[in-house]
Design a protein around this motif. Structure first.
Motif, PDB file in Angstrom:
ATOM      1  N   HIS A  46      -9.223 -12.557  27.067  1.00  0.00           N
ATOM      2  CA  HIS A  46     -10.229 -12.208  26.062  1.00  0.00           C
ATOM      3  C   HIS A  46     -11.188 -13.377  25.874  1.00  0.00           C
ATOM      4  N   SER A  47     -12.383 -13.063  25.379  1.00  0.00           N
ATOM      5  CA  SER A  47     -13.403 -14.077  25.142  1.00  0.00           C
ATOM      6  C   SER A  47     -14.403 -13.555  24.123  1.00  0.00           C
ATOM      7  N   GLU A  48     -14.976 -14.501  23.380  1.00  0.00           N
ATOM      8  CA  GLU A  48     -16.048 -14.129  22.471  1.00  0.00           C
ATOM      9  C   GLU A  48     -17.231 -13.634  23.303  1.00  0.00           C
ATOM     10  N   PRO A  49     -17.966 -12.626  22.827  1.00  0.00           N
ATOM     11  CA  PRO A  49     -19.095 -12.110  23.602  1.00  0.00           C
ATOM     12  C   PRO A  49     -20.093 -13.192  24.012  1.00  0.00           C
ATOM     13  N   GLU A  50     -20.346 -14.160  23.129  1.00  0.00           N
ATOM     14  CA  GLU A  50     -21.327 -15.197  23.472  1.00  0.00           C
ATOM     15  C   GLU A  50     -20.815 -16.165  24.544  1.00  0.00           C
ATOM     16  N   ASN A  51     -19.495 -16.196  24.771  1.00  0.00           N
ATOM     17  CA  ASN A  51     -18.915 -17.081  25.793  1.00  0.00           C
ATOM     18  C   ASN A  51     -18.405 -16.323  27.014  1.00  0.00           C
ATOM     19  N   ALA A  52     -18.638 -15.043  27.069  1.00  0.00           N
ATOM     20  CA  ALA A  52     -18.061 -14.211  28.136  1.00  0.00           C
ATOM     21  C   ALA A  52     -18.625 -14.534  29.509  1.00  0.00           C
ATOM     22  N   PHE A  53     -19.696 -15.293  29.572  1.00  0.00           N
ATOM     23  CA  PHE A  53     -20.313 -15.584  30.857  1.00  0.00           C
ATOM     24  C   PHE A  53     -19.859 -16.924  31.412  1.00  0.00           C
ATOM     25  N   ASP A  54     -19.033 -17.641  30.643  1.00  0.00           N
ATOM     26  CA  ASP A  54     -18.441 -18.877  31.144  1.00  0.00           C
ATOM     27  C   ASP A  54     -17.343 -18.514  32.132  1.00  0.00           C
ATOM     28  N   HIS A  55     -16.860 -19.481  32.823  1.00  0.00           N
ATOM     29  CA  HIS A  55     -15.848 -19.219  33.846  1.00  0.00           C
ATOM     30  C   HIS A  55     -14.463 -18.944  33.264  1.00  0.00           C
ATOM     31  N   TYR A  56     -14.176 -19.468  32.094  1.00  0.00           N
ATOM     32  CA  TYR A  56     -12.819 -19.372  31.559  1.00  0.00           C
ATOM     33  C   TYR A  56     -12.751 -18.458  30.348  1.00  0.00           C
ATOM     34  N   TRP A  57     -11.825 -17.539  30.390  1.00  0.00           N
ATOM     35  CA  TRP A  57     -11.505 -16.682  29.265  1.00  0.00           C
ATOM     36  C   TRP A  57     -10.135 -17.114  28.771  1.00  0.00           C
ATOM     37  N   TYR A  58      -9.798 -16.761  27.522  1.00  0.00           N
ATOM     38  CA  TYR A  58      -8.470 -17.069  26.982  1.00  0.00           C
ATOM     39  C   TYR A  58      -7.461 -16.095  27.563  1.00  0.00           C
ATOM     40  N   MET A  59      -6.321 -16.606  27.958  1.00  0.00           N
ATOM     41  CA  MET A  59      -5.284 -15.719  28.474  1.00  0.00           C
ATOM     42  C   MET A  59      -4.464 -15.193  27.301  1.00  0.00           C
ATOM     43  N   TRP A  60      -4.228 -13.891  27.295  1.00  0.00           N
ATOM     44  CA  TRP A  60      -3.377 -13.252  26.295  1.00  0.00           C
ATOM     45  C   TRP A  60      -1.959 -13.290  26.852  1.00  0.00           C
ATOM     46  N   LYS A  61      -1.125 -14.130  26.271  1.00  0.00           N
ATOM     47  CA  LYS A  61       0.240 -14.318  26.758  1.00  0.00           C
ATOM     48  C   LYS A  61       0.207 -14.778  28.215  1.00  0.00           C
ATOM     49  N   LEU A  62       1.300 -14.626  28.918  1.00  0.00           N
ATOM     50  CA  LEU A  62       1.352 -14.949  30.341  1.00  0.00           C
ATOM     51  C   LEU A  62       0.990 -13.710  31.146  1.00  0.00           C
ATOM     52  N   PRO A  63       0.618 -13.877  32.414  1.00  0.00           N
ATOM     53  CA  PRO A  63       0.413 -12.678  33.239  1.00  0.00           C
ATOM     54  C   PRO A  63       1.681 -11.831  33.246  1.00  0.00           C
ATOM     55  N   LEU A  64       1.533 -10.552  33.431  1.00  0.00           N
ATOM     56  CA  LEU A  64       2.656  -9.616  33.404  1.00  0.00           C
ATOM     57  C   LEU A  64       3.262  -9.533  34.810  1.00  0.00           C
ATOM     58  N   PHE A  65       3.894 -10.615  35.235  1.00  0.00           N
ATOM     59  CA  PHE A  65       4.425 -10.724  36.589  1.00  0.00           C
ATOM     60  C   PHE A  65       5.361  -9.572  36.921  1.00  0.00           C
ATOM     61  N   GLY A  66       5.024  -8.837  37.959  1.00  0.00           N
ATOM     62  CA  GLY A  66       5.879  -7.759  38.434  1.00  0.00           C
ATOM     63  C   GLY A  66       5.905  -6.509  37.576  1.00  0.00           C
ATOM     64  N   GLU A  67       5.093  -6.446  36.540  1.00  0.00           N
ATOM     65  CA  GLU A  67       5.088  -5.265  35.660  1.00  0.00           C
ATOM     66  C   GLU A  67       4.470  -4.077  36.390  1.00  0.00           C
ATOM     67  N   THR A  68       5.192  -2.974  36.391  1.00  0.00           N
ATOM     68  CA  THR A  68       4.695  -1.767  37.052  1.00  0.00           C
ATOM     69  C   THR A  68       4.518  -0.602  36.085  1.00  0.00           C
ATOM     70  N   ASP A  69       4.857  -0.795  34.829  1.00  0.00           N
ATOM     71  CA  ASP A  69       4.709   0.261  33.823  1.00  0.00           C
ATOM     72  C   ASP A  69       3.281   0.226  33.275  1.00  0.00           C
ATOM     73  N   VAL A  70       2.498   1.205  33.645  1.00  0.00           N
ATOM     74  CA  VAL A  70       1.091   1.268  33.254  1.00  0.00           C
ATOM     75  C   VAL A  70       0.951   1.297  31.736  1.00  0.00           C
ATOM     76  N   ASP A  71       1.839   2.019  31.054  1.00  0.00           N
ATOM     77  CA  ASP A  71       1.757   2.100  29.596  1.00  0.00           C
ATOM     78  C   ASP A  71       1.967   0.737  28.941  1.00  0.00           C
TER      79      ASP A  71
END
Length: 114
Positions: A46-71
């Protein structure tokens, strides 16, 4: 030589899909299914709209490694949006074989700050 123009942040686009009309939930779901089918690791950022064009966005938690449940993946994106309603929320699919992003799309646009 033509003049180089800088457009206002409200006119800038956020990736390929932002040139299309906003995706309905079922189209977003199909994109998540595609990420899962490819075996990519989903992550929510996620990122603030005014900063969305920078290279870095904030990560929400860790990546969902191996998650296959779409829901579950969609629920994480929704939880991020609920926690940060003024921010853009995007879903990224990390391709571990190529060590790069295989997909990235904004699933929620931030609300205008009051």
């Amino acid at each position: 030589m033509s003049e180089i123009r800088d457009f206002s942040p409200s006119s800038r686009k956020l990736g390929t899909f932002s040139y299309l009309k906003e995706m309905e939930p079922e189209r977003i779901r199909k994109q998540v299914e595609y990420i899962v089918r490819r075996g990519w690791n989903p992550a929510v950022e996620h990122s603030e709209p005014e900063n969305a064009f920078d290279h870095y966005w904030y990560m929400w938690k860790l990546p969902l490694f191996g998650e296959t449940d779409v829901d579950k993946i969609l629920a994480e994106a929704a939880a991020c949006r609920a926690a940060h309603p003024h921010n853009h929320v995007r879903l990224v699919g990390y391709d571990t074989r190529r060590q790069s992003q295989g997909a990235a799309l904004v699933v929620y646009r931030g609300l205008a700050a009051a």
